[in-house]
Enzyme design. Structure first.
Site, PDB file in Angstrom:
ATOM      1  N   HIS A 155      -3.799  -5.228  -0.204  1.00 38.26           N
ATOM      2  CA  HIS A 155      -3.501  -5.792   1.051  1.00 38.26           C
ATOM      3  C   HIS A 155      -3.430  -7.375   1.035  1.00 38.26           C
ATOM      4  CE1 HIS A 155      -3.255  -2.060   3.495  1.00 38.26           C
ATOM      5  NE2 HIS A 155      -4.032  -1.620   2.585  1.00 38.26           N
ATOM      6  N   CYS A 195       0.751  -1.062   0.018  1.00 38.22           N
ATOM      7  CA  CYS A 195      -0.004   0.020  -0.113  1.00 38.22           C
ATOM      8  C   CYS A 195       1.049   1.352   0.058  1.00 38.22           C
ATOM      9  CB  CYS A 195      -1.019   0.116   1.182  1.00 38.22           C
ATOM     10  SG  CYS A 195      -2.371   1.001   1.023  1.00 38.22           S
ATOM     11  N   GLU A 203      -2.696  -9.324   3.367  1.00 37.39           N
ATOM     12  CA  GLU A 203      -2.982  -9.616   4.879  1.00 37.39           C
ATOM     13  C   GLU A 203      -4.488  -9.547   5.102  1.00 37.39           C
ATOM     14  OE1 GLU A 203      -3.586  -5.574   5.376  1.00 37.39           O
ATOM     15  OE2 GLU A 203      -2.193  -6.478   4.307  1.00 37.39           O
TER      16      GLU A 203
END
Length: 375
Positions: free
Chosen positions: A351, A266, A353
């Site tokens: 993202h 990001c 995660e």
């Protein structure tokens, strides 16, 4: 009945609704998130610092809040706008009401507004500055307040949300329910130093789960101090605001390129883009949601991704002899990832995660571990 509340935009558009929780006033850039679930993770994502979030799912708060789903120590959104905020929190993991969770941090909520009309307006006109107030009735004054808010372009917010002290993280990924198959963390083999520009907890959990000892450092930590920790790899986190004002972190990271493997997510992706000589630009209304299709240019596979960013790296500004473009957003064809052709360095705009999901891109953490192994 709750008190009335107003959302005023800088262009004069007014939305009237109900105040949920405490009476308050907030200011920020108004953006929308299209996720169906995961509102607590949105509340606590430091990348939303400086922003008022509009949630497009029509009912919010119905599964409450708990201490396990936080992505940071506290909520970072400036304010919240929803169609309906449920008065009932019903979930076996819930330990409290989501409205109370936000009220404890004096974060205002406006409900009973036409979020579809608001989102269409933001898509047409672009993200803009706004005010939520349940204490001011003069809409003209609220519009003037919105126009006086600093624009997101040019703002260094990463340094305001970054940790002030170095710390270590040792907790891996926990199963949310007995049906979720999450094994124990792997044996620790690698030391990762993570720059905190607004880092999310699930990034740290994902690294520990793969056998990494993680040391989190402030955003302004020098390259020399990082190398003194003898890392096997360096991670650059997500975060809020414009990447271009981060001149000191960019200088430090430039001194780390080629000396240690680097993985960015990001804002970390944008910072790496600037580090290698590229340019960034502000998107019209950003990418905020959990269903963005991204094509992996190396495999041809399409990943469904979680995203939260308002800036992007200009692919035409990158040196093709040095940089390989690896991921593309299929909605608007913006750059979603690149890697260096000569240095152990790669990054993605989205993202991997993602909590609560999707999980298509978790392999990127494995690629980072493999990069550290090879180095």
């Amino acid at each position: 009945m709750s008190d009335t509340a107003v959302l005023a935009l800088e262009d004069g558009r007014i939305f009237r609704g109900r105040c949920v929780g405490m009476k308050a006033e907030c200011y920020g850039e108004v953006v929308f998130n299209t996720g169906i679930a995961g509102y607590q993770e949105i509340f606590t994502d430091p990348s939303y610092s400086g922003q008022i979030v509009v949630l497009t799912n029509p009912q919010i708060g119905n599964y409450g809040a708990n201490g396990e789903d936080n992505e940071s120590a506290r909520p970072f959104i400036e304010g919240l706008a929803v169609r309906e905020f449920s008065e009932i929190a019903s979930n076996w993991r819930s330990t409290g009401h989501a409205a109370d969770f936000l009220s404890q941090q004096r974060i205002p909520i406006i409900s009973e507004i036409d979020t579809r009309a608001l989102v269409r307006h933001l898509r047409d006109q672009g993200s803009m500055r706004g005010v939520i107030s349940s204490i001011e009735t003069d809409t003209g004054r609220l519009v003037e307040k919105a126009r006086s808010i600093p624009e997101m372009a040019g703002l260094d917010l990463a340094s305001t949300v970054s940790t002030k002290q170095r710390y270590e993280w040792s907790r891996g990924v926990d199963a949310c329910s007995p049906s979720e198959l999450v094994g124990p963390a792997e044996e620790t083999k690698y030391h990762v130093v993570a720059y905190d520009f607004g880092i999310k907890h699930n990034i740290l959990r994902s690294l520990v789960q793969r056998g990494c000892k993680v040391t989190v450092v402030p955003s302004l930590t020098s390259a020399e101090d990082v190398l003194a920790l003898k890392p096997d790899g360096v991670f650059l986190s997500n975060g809020p605001g414009d990447p271009e004002p981060l001149s000191e972190p960019i200088r430090n990271i430039r001194r780390l390129v080629g000396r240690t493997p680097i993985f960015g997510i990001c804002l970390g992706h944008q910072v790496l883009g600037l580090t290698v000589g590229g340019k960034t630009f502000k998107l019209k209304f950003g990418h905020h949601g959990v269903n963005h299709p991204v094509r992996n240019e190396r495999t041809g596979k399409v990943e469904i991704t979680s995203q939260n960013h308002g800036f992007a790296v200009d692919p035409d500004s990158l040196d093709a002899s040095h940089i390989e473009l690896t991921h593309t957003n299929l909605n608007d064809h913006t750059l979603e990832g690149f890697r260096s052709r000569k240095d152990p360095l790669f990054c993605v705009q989205y993202h991997p995660e993602a909590a609560p999901g999707p999980h298509d891109s978790r392999y990127l953490f494995d690629e980072f571990v493999e990069l550290m192994k090879k180095s």
